[in-house]
Design an enzyme around this catalytic site. Structure first.
Site, PDB file in Angstrom:
ATOM      1  N   HIS A 122     -21.648  14.411  -4.505  1.00 51.27           N
ATOM      2  CA  HIS A 122     -22.191  14.541  -6.123  1.00 51.27           C
ATOM      3  C   HIS A 122     -21.157  15.573  -6.790  1.00 51.27           C
ATOM      4  CE1 HIS A 122     -24.527  11.212  -5.635  1.00 51.27           C
ATOM      5  NE2 HIS A 122     -25.520  12.020  -4.935  1.00 51.27           N
TER       6      HIS A 122
ATOM      7  N   ARG B  27     -23.773  13.378   1.169  1.00 59.19           N
ATOM      8  CA  ARG B  27     -23.544  12.794   0.006  1.00 59.19           C
ATOM      9  C   ARG B  27     -23.653  13.775  -1.146  1.00 59.19           C
ATOM     10  NH1 ARG B  27     -24.771   7.430  -0.795  1.00 59.19           N
ATOM     11  NH2 ARG B  27     -25.995   8.086  -2.819  1.00 59.19           N
TER      12      ARG B  27
ATOM     13  N   ASP C 247     -19.666   5.397 -10.380  1.00 53.64           N
ATOM     14  CA  ASP C 247     -20.070   5.288  -9.032  1.00 53.64           C
ATOM     15  C   ASP C 247     -19.408   5.612  -7.786  1.00 53.64           C
ATOM     16  OD1 ASP C 247     -22.112   4.240  -7.586  1.00 53.64           O
ATOM     17  OD2 ASP C 247     -21.596   2.154  -8.066  1.00 53.64           O
TER      18      ASP C 247
ATOM     19  N   GLY D  26     -21.288   9.068  -2.972  1.00 46.04           N
ATOM     20  CA  GLY D  26     -21.909   8.830  -1.578  1.00 46.04           C
ATOM     21  C   GLY D  26     -20.869   8.355  -0.687  1.00 46.04           C
TER      22      GLY D  26
ATOM     23  N   GLU E  90     -33.580   4.357 -12.085  1.00 42.32           N
ATOM     24  CA  GLU E  90     -33.772   3.847 -11.006  1.00 42.32           C
ATOM     25  C   GLU E  90     -33.613   4.800  -9.763  1.00 42.32           C
ATOM     26  OE1 GLU E  90     -34.287   1.153 -13.343  1.00 42.32           O
ATOM     27  OE2 GLU E  90     -32.398   1.652 -13.114  1.00 42.32           O
ATOM     28  N   ASN E  91     -32.650   5.813 -10.322  1.00 39.41           N
ATOM     29  CA  ASN E  91     -32.362   6.722  -8.971  1.00 39.41           C
ATOM     30  C   ASN E  91     -33.151   7.663  -8.428  1.00 39.41           C
ATOM     31  OD1 ASN E  91     -28.772   7.019 -10.679  1.00 39.41           O
ATOM     32  ND2 ASN E  91     -29.468   5.933  -8.848  1.00 39.41           N
TER      33      ASN E  91
ATOM     34  N   TRP F 250     -17.662   8.289  -1.270  1.00 34.85           N
ATOM     35  CA  TRP F 250     -16.457   9.161  -1.244  1.00 34.85           C
ATOM     36  C   TRP F 250     -16.696  10.183  -0.018  1.00 34.85           C
ATOM     37  CZ3 TRP F 250     -16.025  14.600  -1.841  1.00 34.85           C
ATOM     38  CH2 TRP F 250     -14.696  14.808  -2.112  1.00 34.85           C
TER      39      TRP F 250
HETATM   40  C1  IPE Z   1     -25.599   3.303 -11.220  1.00 36.82           C
HETATM   41  O1  IPE Z   1     -25.104   3.784 -10.036  1.00 36.82           O
HETATM   42  C2  IPE Z   1     -26.358   4.671 -11.686  1.00 36.82           C
HETATM   43  C3  IPE Z   1     -25.158   5.772 -11.893  1.00 36.82           C
HETATM   44  C4  IPE Z   1     -23.894   5.962 -11.644  1.00 36.82           C
HETATM   45  C5  IPE Z   1     -25.660   7.077 -12.094  1.00 36.82           C
HETATM   46  P1  IPE Z   1     -26.188   3.200  -8.738  1.00 36.82           P
HETATM   47  O2  IPE Z   1     -25.191   3.658  -7.484  1.00 36.82           O
HETATM   48  O3  IPE Z   1     -27.415   3.680  -8.918  1.00 36.82           O
HETATM   49  O4  IPE Z   1     -26.176   1.694  -8.887  1.00 36.82           O
HETATM   50  P2  IPE Z   1     -26.475   0.562  -7.926  1.00 36.82           P
HETATM   51  O5  IPE Z   1     -27.595   0.657  -7.083  1.00 36.82           O
HETATM   52  O6  IPE Z   1     -25.502   0.402  -6.927  1.00 36.82           O
HETATM   53  O7  IPE Z   1     -26.684  -0.746  -8.772  1.00 36.82           O
HETATM   54  C1  IPE Z   2     -23.025   7.734  -8.296  1.00 37.81           C
HETATM   55  O1  IPE Z   2     -22.816   7.681  -6.752  1.00 37.81           O
HETATM   56  C2  IPE Z   2     -23.853   8.956  -8.681  1.00 37.81           C
HETATM   57  C3  IPE Z   2     -25.244   8.744  -8.901  1.00 37.81           C
HETATM   58  C4  IPE Z   2     -25.584   7.624  -9.014  1.00 37.81           C
HETATM   59  C5  IPE Z   2     -26.225   9.793  -9.027  1.00 37.81           C
HETATM   60  P1  IPE Z   2     -23.757   7.288  -5.739  1.00 37.81           P
HETATM   61  O2  IPE Z   2     -24.432   8.364  -5.473  1.00 37.81           O
HETATM   62  O3  IPE Z   2     -24.271   5.927  -6.316  1.00 37.81           O
HETATM   63  O4  IPE Z   2     -22.746   6.840  -4.683  1.00 37.81           O
HETATM   64  P2  IPE Z   2     -22.783   5.641  -3.794  1.00 37.81           P
HETATM   65  O5  IPE Z   2     -22.701   4.351  -4.775  1.00 37.81           O
HETATM   66  O6  IPE Z   2     -24.047   5.616  -2.957  1.00 37.81           O
HETATM   67  O7  IPE Z   2     -21.480   5.571  -3.184  1.00 37.81           O
HETATM   68 MG    MG Z   3     -23.866   4.001  -6.388  1.00 34.68          MG
END
Ligand code: IPE
Ligand code: IPE
Ligand code: MG
Length: 245
Positions: free
Chosen positions: A42, A38, A25, A28, A72-73, A30
């Site tokens: 990735h 974002r 996690d 984004g 949920e993504n 970073w």
């Molecule tokens: C969990 O991270 C999913 C992955 C790392 C792929 P999210 O960023 O989606 O989780 P929440 O929304 O902060 O709980």
């Molecule tokens: C984790 O990083 C990667 C995925 C969930 C695909 P995020 O995209 O959730 O990054 P933040 O949490 O918004 O910083």
């Molecule tokens: Mg995240």
């Protein structure tokens, strides 16, 4: 480099976690810190992942499951989802060369039906290409949700019951475990989450029941092999009782 070797020496090779789960996690955030889109986070995250899997394999860890895309993504903006799908496709293509060269067995866990045909075919290809490797098993959690996984297992078990293959009284936690995406793999011993969040976000709800949890404020693209060593050393200093004394 020297520092890394020193850390590695602190690890007890006879007490490694058999299965490490990683909630990668913070990609984004970073990117945001650097004034980048974002998507750049990735891409940087995908690079970090290769190094971590290689390190875990070198150490002799047998299983690693990495959370790459949750059920949920899909809620994210289409542009970001499209970028992630493309990154995933390229990662799988590339992994055939790089990670297979490292002897890694790559498997995808999660529901595949929602992916494009191109991605579904690439998943099968990468799994086939790496299945006879003898190194670490890397489960990439793609369109994965712990609840979806348990619901799918329940559906399969219901079908076996209707077909008369089993009776309701045969259903126990072992049978449920055997019908999860991680069937035949050990439970997660060590769960790592980066970026300072301390929640499961629907990751491996069944398999983490006795996992040791390790959190760091580091954002995923900044997570280094030496951080993995820190997590393992910490794991080895915990007293695991599994309900005993
Ligand atoms: C969990 O991270 C999913 C992955 C790392 C792929 P999210 O960023 O989606 O989780 P929440 O929304 O902060 O709980
Ligand atoms: C984790 O990083 C990667 C995925 C969930 C695909 P995020 O995209 O959730 O990054 P933040 O949490 O918004 O910083
Ligand atoms: Mg995240």
């Amino acid at each position: 480099m020297l520092f890394k070797q020193k850390k590695k020496k602190e690890i007890d090779m006879h007490n490694l976690p058999r299965h490490i789960g990683v909630i990668m996690d913070g990609n984004g955030r970073w990117a945001k810190k650097r004034g980048l889109p974002r998507s750049a986070g990735h891409s940087a995250g995908a690079e970090a992942l290769k190094k971590i899997v290689t390190e875990a394999n070198d150490l002799g860890v047998k299983y690693i499951t990495v959370y790459a895309f949750s059920t949920e993504n899909w809620k994210r903006p289409k542009e970001e989802v499209d970028y992630l799908m493309n990154l995933l496709l390229n990662y799988l293509k590339n992994a055939e060369q790089t990670l297979s060269g490292e002897n890694v067995v790559i498997r995808a866990i999660g529901s595949r039906a929602e992916f494009s045909e191109e991605i579904r075919e690439q998943i099968v290809k990468t799994e086939e290409f790496t299945k006879n490797n003898t190194g670490i098993v890397m489960n990439i959690a793609l369109n994965y949700g712990g609840r979806e996984e348990i619901a799918t297992a329940a559906r399969r078990i219901a079908e076996m019951t209707l077909d008369g293959k089993i009776k309701p009284e045969d259903i126990d936690d072992k049978l449920i475990g055997e019908n999860l995406y991680t069937a035949s793999q050990p439970d997660v011993d060590l769960l790592i989450r980066t970026s300072g969040e301390q929640r499961l976000s629907n990751f491996m709800l069944w398999q983490v029941s006795y996992a040791e949890m390790w959190f760091t404020d580091k954002l995923w693209p900044d997570f280094k092999p030496s951080d993995l060593c820190d997590a393992i050393i910490d794991f080895q200093n915990r007293g695991r009782r599994f309900g005993g004394v």
